[in-house]
Enzyme design. Structure first.
Site, mmCIF file in Angstrom:
data_model
loop_
_atom_site.group_PDB
_atom_site.id
_atom_site.type_symbol
_atom_site.label_atom_id
_atom_site.label_comp_id
_atom_site.label_asym_id
_atom_site.label_seq_id
_atom_site.Cartn_x
_atom_site.Cartn_y
_atom_site.Cartn_z
ATOM 1 N N SER A 173 0.873 -1.164 0.000
ATOM 2 C CA SER A 173 0.000 0.000 0.000
ATOM 3 C C SER A 173 0.910 1.213 0.000
ATOM 4 O O SER A 173 1.865 1.268 0.779
ATOM 5 C CB SER A 173 -0.904 -0.008 1.229
ATOM 6 O OG SER A 173 -1.808 1.078 1.152
ATOM 7 N N GLU A 174 0.639 2.185 -0.880
ATOM 8 C CA GLU A 174 1.633 3.242 -1.088
ATOM 9 C C GLU A 174 1.784 4.174 0.105
ATOM 10 O O GLU A 174 2.716 4.972 0.143
ATOM 11 C CB GLU A 174 1.352 4.027 -2.373
ATOM 12 C CG GLU A 174 0.040 4.764 -2.405
ATOM 13 C CD GLU A 174 -1.038 3.952 -3.113
ATOM 14 O OE1 GLU A 174 -1.053 2.722 -2.963
ATOM 15 O OE2 GLU A 174 -1.882 4.573 -3.807
ATOM 16 N N ASN A 175 0.897 4.078 1.096
ATOM 17 C CA ASN A 175 1.111 4.875 2.299
ATOM 18 C C ASN A 175 2.191 4.273 3.198
ATOM 19 O O ASN A 175 2.527 4.866 4.219
ATOM 20 C CB ASN A 175 -0.193 5.091 3.076
ATOM 21 C CG ASN A 175 -0.893 3.807 3.440
ATOM 22 O OD1 ASN A 175 -0.782 2.809 2.724
ATOM 23 N ND2 ASN A 175 -1.611 3.809 4.535
#
Lengths: 216, 236, 216, 236
Positions: free
Chosen positions: A45-47
């Site tokens: 997840s890019e977070n």
């Protein structure tokens, strides 16, 4: 099987064991439900996490552990967290094996538009431009048309997300792959006529000589 | 909790290799990044196995060549290296001797520029602009780019075929944790090579390394090298 | 007080409480001995640590905890370790308040040469170019002459370390600071005649109207 | 061991500030980086204090503007922000409304480019070359630079006057540890601003955070914001 499930199941067949995968918000998220048994996928997840899992039971959520949409997730054994610089170094450095994204339009060259409808919807590109530019394989998972209007177009009328062609387009009607000659229809959904796919598509379609029924 | 995937104990990284198996994955002539700073944080067992198999014509990308009897220095002394891209060779007279004799090419790169060039490769950048090296020999052959009235050198990404990484701990998914000043170039090199082989001091079960404490995600690591000894624990 | 101690003591007067300092190998290392009482200095070593201390007692050394020269050090409370990318981001990003480096030559503009004697000594620049380019203040701590030959020269005969002028030069004879007009002699060692400093210097020296005795 | 310096309990970071004291250090019109990703990892007490003191004309550099009632979104809704440099505003209709009304300027930046631009400022780079944004609106006004037959955009460093950082733990020297996905943009922002103020969940004694576990060195942090409550521990 509804439309969204059909698309997600087909995309899931593209998963490879032990690969690093980023799923966009919305329809692409459903792909996680259809990971083949015995296969391990590392979801990024890019977070800032690899190895997140389903939402934890009520009362066990943590405000510091969410997906890119802000929804609570769990950490699977072996999960790893990192900052945004590392997260996008993974995305832009070619370390993501596959990203699955939604689409507003795809043109005949396989170029995607999925981040803005000028004057109407300006969410911002978020990580979409980075993902389309940097991931090894990019699959667009979307409905073939929007209220009857083709989303696979000769020329984009919406601002593109990247210059680079995506790898594959999966809709409820079939599977298309960009080639130097144009979009190639490689699979068609059972019960759907090829002519119906062509009619629902604004861009010219090359019918693959090896055209198959859409796998699932 | 409903896991979305197969049981997490399914190893993401295939079975650990022996040092010899790892060395066999490094072909003669390969570009090889090797972690370490003055010998601290070297994947020593893989280095020894490379020497043992008689590796030749390697291009080594590293911070330095340590001392003749230490770490990468051993590889130099054994004649495995044709070219070294490093920031420092001052502590290894053997490297200097071979450089003068013409049996090894040395490309000297400022240490920070070396780190950024490797990082650029790992992070998908086409290059970075830096003032380091302006007006020095480092500028030779490079483009000078002006931004807002200030000059910079354009430094290009540095990639490798293989990265050999030393770590303190790994789990069986290849997640890595480094120790103190032995970290140095290891994490960034793990991002910039087609094949990444890590040599940890220990391999621990999946799930015991805290997510926030892991320095290198296991997805970047292709192989682990097996610990030298197995502790006899009486288990069947 | 020997020459090296005199130089190190003078440089130590430039330390500021709570600052981040990188000391080069050799003479600069001695500066750490003269940190004023009650002052906290965060020493960075470019191999990846802030807050290292003296060599630990025998038997308590650790092969994973060394300075940039490979010598065993200890970790003080509050020490932090990091990789080379972070280490040089600190150096190049202007986060180092002061670096103290040795020198082979300094020219009339304050430009330093300290990393190579072509054909004779080719150690490599290591982190020197990054430090001289990126640290907020750069002090050169060196002997005024090398076997009677001036090291402070009109024009460098050795390859420069950087384009940028250093902040200050401290030798056993005095203190000099580069200015747009040239090198300014601001302090002279007690018992040394200004003429003797000028004679030992190849570059023209501007004598500061506020010339003082070298502090210690 | 002979410590070379004063006792380590001498605080490197001055006494912790109250949120109001921190907000007073952020002048109207300042460029302010604020950590968080969709509200996760926001320095919320400082944000609230900025609203309370009626901050105006801020330029906010952040990943997103969250939702109107969350994190940076509260700052937008309170009218403190004149300009936002962000990757995403899709979850905050208030930002969109103000953008259309012309009371707030929005510069949209690809998330990875945002991270690299902030990092470039913190790491002393004059810019980085990236393929992200080629052939899109992101390219407008930017230089295209060719390297080895491939085109890239030159993206420039992004600096701030102040960075407001959220962390899980700090020690009294300002060393920071983040938690899971609350890390996001916080560490890189701590490198790119003239003044760095961190708001940890807890402040622990110096020496209890392991050197290898610290994510942001305390030397980058100028101020900590005091915990809201003091635990009554019966100590004199």
């Amino acid at each position: 099987m509804d439309t969204r499930e059909r698309i997600a199941r087909r995309v899931a067949l593209e998963l490879r064991d032990n690969s690093l995968v980023n799923l966009g918000i919305g329809l692409p998220t459903l792909v996680a439900r259809y990971v083949p048994a015995g296969m391990r996928i590392n979801f990024q997840s890019e977070n800032g996490i690899i190895g997140f899992g389903a939402r934890p039971p009520e009362g066990m959520e943590d405000v510091h552990l969410t997906d890119a949409g802000g929804a609570f997730v769990s950490a699977q054994p072996g999960a790893v967290s990192f900052d945004s610089v590392m997260s996008f170094a993974l995305i832009r450095g070619g370390h993501i094996d596959l990203t699955v994204l939604g689409g507003l339009q795809v043109d005949r060259h396989g170029r995607l538009a999925n981040w803005i409808i000028p004057g109407k919807l300006v969410p911002g590109m978020g990580g979409a431009m980075d993902l389309v530019t940097g991931a090894r394989r990019v699959i667009v998972a979307m409905n073939h048309t929007q209220k009857g209007t083709p989303k696979i177009v000769e020329t984009l009328t919406l601002p593109p997300t990247a210059d680079r062609a995506v790898t594959m387009i999966v809709t409820e009607l079939g599977v298309m792959e960009p080639s130097p000659e144009g979009l190639v229809l490689t699979e068609v959904t059972e019960g759907v006529e090829v002519e119906a796919v062509v009619a629902a598509t604004d861009a010219p379609l090359i019918i693959s000589p090896d055209l198959r029924l859409m796998a699932s | 909790m409903t896991p979305q995937t197969a049981p997490p104990d399914a190893p993401a990284v295939p079975h650990p290799l022996t040092p010899a198996e790892a060395a066999a994955l490094v072909p003669d002539g390969a570009r090889v990044m090797i972690g370490a700073f003055m010998g601290v944080g070297t994947p020593g067992r893989i280095v020894d196995a490379l020497i043992e198999r008689g590796a030749r014509d390697l291009t080594v990308i590293a911070n330095d060549t340590a001392r003749p009897e230490v770490g990468i220095g051993r590889l130099i002394a054994a004649g495995c290296v044709r070219r070294a891209i490093v920031a420092h060779i001052g502590t290894n007279p053997e490297t200097q001797r071979r450089m003068i004799a013409g049996t090894i090419d040395v490309e000297l790169v400022p240490q920070g520029t070396l780190a950024e060039r490797i990082r650029a490769a790992g992070a998908g950048l086409g290059g970075v602009l830096t003032p380091t090296g302006l007006g020095t020999v480092v500028e030779e052959g490079k483009r000078r780019i002006e931004v807002e009235g200030q000059d910079y050198l354009l430094e290009l990404p540095l990639r490798a075929d293989v990265a050999l990484i030393a770590a303190r701990s790994a789990d069986h998914m290849g997640n890595l944790v480094y120790s103190l000043t032995a970290r140095n170039f290891n994490p960034v090199m793990a991002m910039a090579a087609a094949l990444v082989i890590a040599e940890p001091n220990e391999i621990v079960p999946v799930g015991v390394l805290p997510p926030d404490a892991i320095h290198t995600p296991g997805v970047l690591v292709d192989h682990l090298v097996r610990r030298g000894e197995r502790i006899d624990h009486g288990h069947a």
